[in-house]
Design an enzyme around this catalytic site. Structure first.
Site, PDB file in Angstrom:
ATOM      1  N   HIS A 158      67.477  19.360  11.249  1.00 21.03           N
ATOM      2  CA  HIS A 158      68.209  18.639  10.186  1.00 21.03           C
ATOM      3  C   HIS A 158      67.384  18.525   8.904  1.00 21.03           C
ATOM      4  O   HIS A 158      67.859  17.955   7.919  1.00 21.03           O
ATOM      5  CB  HIS A 158      68.616  17.236  10.651  1.00 21.03           C
ATOM      6  CG  HIS A 158      69.573  17.234  11.807  1.00 21.03           C
ATOM      7  ND1 HIS A 158      70.759  17.935  11.772  1.00 21.03           N
ATOM      8  CD2 HIS A 158      69.520  16.649  13.035  1.00 21.03           C
ATOM      9  CE1 HIS A 158      71.400  17.768  12.934  1.00 21.03           C
ATOM     10  NE2 HIS A 158      70.655  16.993  13.711  1.00 21.03           N
ATOM     11  N   ASP A 193      71.857  23.293  19.713  1.00 20.81           N
ATOM     12  CA  ASP A 193      71.839  21.824  19.741  1.00 20.81           C
ATOM     13  C   ASP A 193      73.274  21.292  19.584  1.00 20.81           C
ATOM     14  O   ASP A 193      74.137  21.942  18.998  1.00 20.81           O
ATOM     15  CB  ASP A 193      70.971  21.334  18.575  1.00 20.81           C
ATOM     16  CG  ASP A 193      70.700  19.842  18.606  1.00 20.81           C
ATOM     17  OD1 ASP A 193      69.605  19.462  19.052  1.00 20.81           O
ATOM     18  OD2 ASP A 193      71.581  19.051  18.179  1.00 20.81           O
ATOM     19  N   HIS A 195      74.254  19.069  17.648  1.00 16.34           N
ATOM     20  CA  HIS A 195      74.553  18.837  16.236  1.00 16.34           C
ATOM     21  C   HIS A 195      74.351  20.108  15.422  1.00 16.34           C
ATOM     22  O   HIS A 195      73.462  20.908  15.729  1.00 16.34           O
ATOM     23  CB  HIS A 195      73.635  17.738  15.675  1.00 16.34           C
ATOM     24  CG  HIS A 195      73.711  16.439  16.424  1.00 16.34           C
ATOM     25  ND1 HIS A 195      72.842  16.130  17.451  1.00 16.34           N
ATOM     26  CD2 HIS A 195      74.557  15.400  16.295  1.00 16.34           C
ATOM     27  CE1 HIS A 195      73.152  14.918  17.919  1.00 16.34           C
ATOM     28  NE2 HIS A 195      74.190  14.461  17.241  1.00 16.34           N
ATOM     29  N   ASP A 282      71.045  18.248  23.860  1.00 16.86           N
ATOM     30  CA  ASP A 282      71.953  17.104  23.744  1.00 16.86           C
ATOM     31  C   ASP A 282      73.434  17.483  23.844  1.00 16.86           C
ATOM     32  O   ASP A 282      74.297  16.598  23.764  1.00 16.86           O
ATOM     33  CB  ASP A 282      71.679  16.296  22.458  1.00 16.86           C
ATOM     34  CG  ASP A 282      71.431  17.153  21.239  1.00 16.86           C
ATOM     35  OD1 ASP A 282      71.506  18.391  21.339  1.00 16.86           O
ATOM     36  OD2 ASP A 282      71.152  16.582  20.167  1.00 16.86           O
TER      37      ASP A 282
HETATM   38 ZN    ZN Z   1      71.101  17.090  18.196  1.00 19.63          ZN
END
Ligand code: ZN
Length: 342
Positions: A158, A193, A195, A282
């Site tokens: 991120h 991931d 996200h 995740d």
């Molecule tokens: Zn994540």
């Protein structure tokens, strides 16, 4: 396959973050490292300490302005009367075209996307060693290993060139990809991931030498909200070199593997000399974020599918939060990967 990890990476210990405005314990806990190390050892991997590489490979991705901010902000913050112990921003520019502020509060807002990446006294060192683990893992692959695993913590995907966010400070996957470019003409980053890898996308958005592919929970109602949609395809020279595959919430193994096969077809068409796997765990069905429903055996299938590309690979740890199966999920991915790797 070797694991790269340094003890210093465990010292960063963020206390909280805001979720829908509520104060919550920060899930990016040092204990993640213990579970992941156990998981890697269970897959038969041995742990090596990375070399201290200096700021060179980090500044190949991040701006000097950002590095200077990150290195000094904790000490500067302590001089502000009534300030929190950890550096947490509370004001952000709505556009980044205004004046760069001189104040610590203004700069925190400029360089931090959200409240989930508090900076404490240990953050700088932990983030540097996390990046150096990625660099050492890339070097091992360039020296002839078919794959290596960087236990990067804090995570990285991120983080943009000059913005921290979502528990991330240095974009370890981007740093590994840039390092691989020393000998690889084309590098693909495959981000699995939960996200969207918005920082990684941002770093390479206008480049054609690094293909970025991300499979993630649909950001229409999920972090990082503003990025990760299917119509984001890159810009300028990079147009067509970014591929997002958003999935409906709670998608299971079958749906995930179908998206992965489309992602890998795109990677094969790019014919990279090496790949970086941004390995978040995740997407797991019992991960505290609860976005997707990948099972523990599902991670082995993901590993197998990526290994079938037959390309040298740097596996970089991204997310994956505390739950009983965190270590097992890593073991499952690594065993799956190892069973099909050339
Ligand atoms: Zn994540």
């Amino acid at each position: 396959m070797k694991v790269f990890y340094a003890e210093e990476q465990k010292r960063h210990d963020p206390k909280f973050f805001l979720s829908s405005g509520g104060r919550q314990p920060n899930p990016e806990q040092p204990e993640r490292v213990e579970r992941l190390l156990e998981g890697a050892r269970a897959a038969g991997l041995t742990v090596a300490r990375p070399i201290e590489h200096g700021l060179g490979p980090i500044s190949a991705i991040h701006t000097p302005e950002y590095l200077d901010f990150l290195k000094r902000i904790y000490q500067r913050w302590q001089h502000i009367e009534g300030a929190s112990e950890e550096v947490i921003p509370n004001i952000h520019p709505i556009a980044r075209t205004g004046t760069y502020p001189a104040s610590a509060v203004g700069q925190a807002g400029y360089h931090m996307a959200d409240t989930s990446c508090p900076i404490s006294v240990e953050t700088w060192d932990s983030a540097c060693w996390s990046a150096w683990s990625a660099v050492s893992a890339a070097d091992a692959v360039m020296a002839g290993e078919s794959a290596s695993y960087a236990l990067c913590r804090p995570p990285g995907h991120h983080a943009f060139r000059d913005v921290a966010g979502g528990f991330c400070f240095f974009n370890n996957s981007a740093i590994a990809a840039q390092r691989l470019r020393r000998s690889a003409e084309r590098v693909a980053i495959i981000d699995v991931d939960l996200h969207h890898g918005n920082g990684t996308q941002g770093v390479f958005y206008e480049r054609a030498d690094v293909l970025t592919v991300s499979i993630h929970a649909d950001p229409v109602r999920f972090y990082p909200f503003f990025w990760g949609h299917a119509d984001e395809r890159g810009e300028g020279l990079g147009l067509g070199y970014n591929f997002n595959l958003p999935l409906a919430r709670k998608s299971n193994d079958a749906a995930y593997l179908e998206a992965l096969s489309a992602a890998l077809r795109r990677v094969e068409a790019f014919s990279p000399d090496a790949v970086v796997i941004a390995l978040g765990l995740d997407a797991f069905e019992k991960d505290p974020f609860g976005g997707l429903s990948v099972s523990t055996p599902g991670f082995a299938l993901i590993g197998e599918a990526i290994a079938r590309l037959g390309r040298p690979a740097v596996i970089v740890q991204e997310g994956g939060y505390l739950c009983d199966e965190l270590g097992d999920n890593l073991t499952s991915f690594l065993n799956g990967y190892g069973s099909k790797a050339r």
